[in-house]
Design a protein around this motif. Structure first.
Motif, mmCIF file in Angstrom:
data_model
loop_
_atom_site.group_PDB
_atom_site.id
_atom_site.type_symbol
_atom_site.label_atom_id
_atom_site.label_comp_id
_atom_site.label_asym_id
_atom_site.label_seq_id
_atom_site.Cartn_x
_atom_site.Cartn_y
_atom_site.Cartn_z
ATOM 1 N N UNK A 447 -27.358 -28.801 17.307
ATOM 2 C CA UNK A 447 -27.910 -27.881 15.995
ATOM 3 C C UNK A 447 -27.962 -28.599 14.871
ATOM 4 N N UNK A 448 -27.002 -29.163 14.417
ATOM 5 C CA UNK A 448 -26.786 -30.134 13.226
ATOM 6 C C UNK A 448 -27.812 -31.296 13.118
ATOM 7 N N UNK A 449 -27.933 -31.991 14.243
ATOM 8 C CA UNK A 449 -28.840 -33.278 14.369
ATOM 9 C C UNK A 449 -30.294 -32.764 14.338
ATOM 10 N N UNK A 450 -30.541 -31.475 15.006
ATOM 11 C CA UNK A 450 -31.956 -30.941 15.018
ATOM 12 C C UNK A 450 -32.117 -30.518 13.698
ATOM 13 N N UNK A 451 -31.316 -29.877 12.661
ATOM 14 C CA UNK A 451 -31.594 -29.510 11.576
ATOM 15 C C UNK A 451 -31.654 -30.567 10.536
ATOM 16 N N UNK A 452 -31.136 -31.578 10.920
ATOM 17 C CA UNK A 452 -31.276 -32.829 10.016
ATOM 18 C C UNK A 452 -32.727 -33.400 10.320
ATOM 19 N N UNK A 453 -32.947 -33.468 11.720
ATOM 20 C CA UNK A 453 -34.560 -34.099 12.159
ATOM 21 C C UNK A 453 -35.545 -33.177 11.371
ATOM 22 N N UNK A 454 -35.245 -31.923 11.072
ATOM 23 C CA UNK A 454 -36.204 -31.049 10.651
ATOM 24 C C UNK A 454 -36.250 -30.974 8.993
ATOM 25 N N UNK A 455 -35.269 -32.142 8.481
ATOM 26 C CA UNK A 455 -35.332 -31.908 6.887
ATOM 27 C C UNK A 455 -34.582 -30.752 6.385
ATOM 28 N N UNK A 456 -33.871 -30.036 7.172
ATOM 29 C CA UNK A 456 -32.808 -29.031 6.422
ATOM 30 C C UNK A 456 -31.992 -29.541 5.332
ATOM 31 N N UNK A 457 -31.548 -28.530 4.450
ATOM 32 C CA UNK A 457 -30.598 -28.871 3.794
ATOM 33 C C UNK A 457 -29.331 -28.533 4.268
ATOM 34 N N UNK A 458 -28.277 -29.382 4.435
ATOM 35 C CA UNK A 458 -27.099 -29.159 5.124
ATOM 36 C C UNK A 458 -25.704 -28.935 4.123
ATOM 37 N N UNK A 459 -25.105 -27.873 4.182
ATOM 38 C CA UNK A 459 -24.141 -27.587 3.051
ATOM 39 C C UNK A 459 -22.801 -27.499 4.267
ATOM 40 N N UNK A 460 -21.891 -28.341 4.011
ATOM 41 C CA UNK A 460 -20.626 -28.180 4.866
ATOM 42 C C UNK A 460 -19.433 -27.213 4.347
ATOM 43 N N UNK A 461 -18.881 -26.340 5.368
ATOM 44 C CA UNK A 461 -17.969 -25.250 4.603
ATOM 45 C C UNK A 461 -16.864 -25.642 5.450
ATOM 46 N N UNK A 462 -15.673 -25.954 4.919
ATOM 47 C CA UNK A 462 -14.313 -26.099 5.510
ATOM 48 C C UNK A 462 -13.713 -25.081 6.075
ATOM 49 N N UNK A 463 -13.538 -24.844 7.087
ATOM 50 C CA UNK A 463 -12.757 -23.531 7.600
ATOM 51 C C UNK A 463 -11.412 -23.957 8.103
ATOM 52 N N UNK A 464 -11.011 -25.422 8.264
ATOM 53 C CA UNK A 464 -9.499 -25.638 8.810
ATOM 54 C C UNK A 464 -8.875 -26.588 7.782
ATOM 55 N N UNK A 465 -7.713 -26.095 7.498
ATOM 56 C CA UNK A 465 -6.914 -26.764 6.272
ATOM 57 C C UNK A 465 -6.747 -28.138 6.857
ATOM 58 N N UNK A 466 -7.005 -29.139 5.724
ATOM 59 C CA UNK A 466 -6.791 -30.499 5.929
ATOM 60 C C UNK A 466 -7.561 -31.207 7.017
ATOM 61 N N UNK A 467 -8.501 -30.603 7.492
ATOM 62 C CA UNK A 467 -9.213 -31.347 8.362
ATOM 63 C C UNK A 467 -10.141 -32.226 7.828
#
Length: 580
Positions: A447-467
């Motif tokens: 999913x993420x690599x396809x979104x990157x290929x399509x030029x979409x803005x990626x915003x990371x949300x951290x859901x696991x402590x310290x990861x």
């Protein structure tokens, strides 16, 4: 030091604690040369004491006696056992060299008995794995001390000390193999790779295989060079899988088919290993998995092939060699709806062949991109282990009138990946809900690599402590601002408010026609330019000493002049330098 803490203990735990206290006292009494030479009875009593513990926690006892299960999961008893192990290796260091051989034999047998309990308990008890992962002294003091005290190349697993090393590595591997986020998070705080790495060169294949399997689970991309000298070990593991598939009991040298297949898939998660595994002729064995009448074998075969398909070097080779068998699986009622299989097909097909891809639906995509509604749409990408948190996020965003695409609301019947492609193409932002399982998921990566290929803005949300992300995900999120939704510092709601501000800023840029390159795009450019560590250091020093000159360098050599592009580039430079 070894006294029982004041709490209500079952009779089984009390008896075990008494045995540990007795063993510790006997161990201390045997540290003098005179005692070693004359106190055969003391050594015998010590062996009897630890053997009693081993018999209490035998597989048969665990199966028949619930009290034993409670005892082995008792944190106080475990802590005392760890202290006894540490005392054993410390005592060995204190014994004069003239008596070392005798005493090392005693220590080896003590450790072997206790660690045999640990090995069995980690195999059948997730609770014990969680308890063990919290024993900081065990992993920071005992684990490295025991492993560094042996000659890794000469170790023999048939000796007391050799068995102790094998059990120690095996227990850690068993804990990792449970694939429990709590256990993974705790174990990641300890550097098990450095202590275990020398045993990849062990002449005893029982030990070297255990070391390879543990490292496959414990290593991250930054430590991937550990596998460069382990080709023989990896080839041995592939051979192990092939022979286990041909064995009547579906196992070979103590490892069954599914266990080895999962370990190989784990090795393949590391991008540096994908090409190596294919070069070591793994594909024919994967073909045997896919041809198997056992559903578990087929599922593991699909998962391994899906993981390997992210190798750009061998993607066409995989598609050419497996197209026929994949086609048969696609029309099979049992496998046609498999998300892993659909993802594999989507990954292997050319862009023009993909159902729902940008290339095959260019006119539809163009129409969506012109739509004001679709330009403000946000897709949520997540692993299903985080669904509760994602539902919470979805509710807050929809209350704020954000147009959201998420699978549990928008996935229709039909191809999962056609729906995914449509969701990405119709959105301008993809929110990545990051956890360890997300980072390790082939579906999420696709999913993420396809979104990157399509030029979409990626915003990371951290859901696991310290990861901390690494590998492919670490690279794609290199220069992006992350939002920590773990509630370790700020509330979930307050961080979502910050996210809403960022989304609104992005939408305003879209409305005004102003665009800037994403941090991941800048990071891609830096990597594609093949910048060396020396060049990265030069740019970092220039930034620190003369920001004005640094700006002119970026404008002249990289064509950057917009503030947001400059900010993304600077962040990428700083983070890439840290990785050097």
């Amino acid at each position: 030091m070894f006294s029982v803490k004041a709490k209500k203990l079952s009779p089984q735990v009390k008896d075990c604690c008494s045995e540990i206290e007795k063993a510790t006292k006997l161990l201390k009494q045997l540290t003098s040369p005179a005692a070693l030479e004359s106190n055969d009875a003391g050594a015998s009593d010590l062996f009897t004491s630890v053997a009693q513990l081993a018999s209490v926690f035998s597989t048969k006892q665990v199966a028949e006696n619930p009290d034993v299960t409670m005892a082995v999961n008792d944190s106080n008893l475990l802590a005392m056992s760890v202290d006894l192990l540490i005392a054993a290796v410390e005592s060995a260091d204190e014994v004069p060299s003239s008596s070392a051989k005798i005493f090392n034999g005693i220590v080896g047998n003590v450790c072997q008995c206790l660690l045999g309990i640990f090995l069995n308990a980690t195999n059948w008890s997730l609770d014990f794995c969680r308890q063990l992962s919290q024993q900081e002294k065990y992993f920071k003091e005992f684990y490295p001390r025991l492993l560094s005290s042996q000659d890794a190349k000469q170790l023999d697993s048939r000796t007391g000390r050799g068995n102790a090393v094998y059990y120690t590595i095996g227990a850690a591997f068993n804990a990792y193999f449970k694939n429990d986020s709590e256990v993974f998070s705790r174990l990641s705080e300890f550097d098990l790779v450095s202590s275990t790495k020398p045993y990849l060169q062990c002449g005893d294949t029982t030990v070297s295989t255990a070391a390879l399997i543990l490292i496959a689970f414990a290593v991250d991309e930054k430590q991937s060079d550990v596998f460069l000298g382990a080709k023989d070990n990896i080839a041995f593991l592939i051979e192990n899988l092939r022979k286990a598939l041909g064995s009547p009991d579906r196992s070979w040298r103590g490892y069954d088919v599914i266990e080895v297949a999962k370990c190989i898939r784990r090795l393949a998660l590391n991008d540096s290993n994908k090409d190596l595994l294919i070069e070591l002729d793994l594909l024919p064995t994967v073909k045997k998995l896919l041809d198997s009448s056992n559903d578990e074998d087929v599922a593991e075969g699909i998962e391994i092939l899906f993981t390997l398909s992210f190798s750009k070097k061998f993607r066409q080779k995989i598609w050419k060699e497996f197209r026929e068998v994949i086609g048969l699986l696609e029309v099979s009622p049992k496998w046609s709806s498999s998300k892993q299989l659909q993802g594999l097909v989507f990954q292997l097909q050319d862009a023009s062949e993909r159902p729902g891809s940008a290339a095959s639906t260019a006119s539809a995509s163009a129409g969506r991109k012109k739509s004001k509604k679709s330009s403000r749409r946000v897709m949520i990408s997540y692993n299903h282990g985080s669904k509760a948190a994602v539902e919470r996020l979805y509710n807050l965003l929809t209350e704020a009138q954000v147009d959201i695409w998420v699978d549990f609301k928008d996935m229709k019947s039909g191809s999962v990946y056609q729906a995914m492609a449509n969701g990405i193409e119709g959105s301008s932002v993809v929110l990545m809900c990051i956890t360890r399982l997300y980072n390790e998921s082939n579906n999420c990566r696709l999913e993420v690599e396809y979104a990157h290929e399509c030029g979409k803005k990626l915003i990371p949300l951290l859901l696991e402590p310290k990861y901390r992300t690494n590998g492919w995900l670490g690279f794609l999120t290199l220069a992006e601002l992350r939002y920590d939704l773990t509630e370790t510092k700020c509330s979930f709601e307050s961080k979502v408010q910050e996210l809403l501000v960022a989304l609104q800023s992005h939408f305003n840029q879209l409305d005004s026609g102003v665009t800037c390159r994403s941090g991941s795009a800048v990071g891609t450019e830096i990597t594609e330019r093949g910048m060396s560590g020396l060049e990265l250091q030069f740019l970092a020093r220039t930034l620190a000493r003369s920001p004005e000159y640094f700006g002119r360098v970026l404008e002249r050599h990289f064509g950057l002049s917009k503030l947001l592009d400059l900010a993304a580039f600077v962040t990428a430079i700083e983070e890439l330098q840290d990785c050097e």
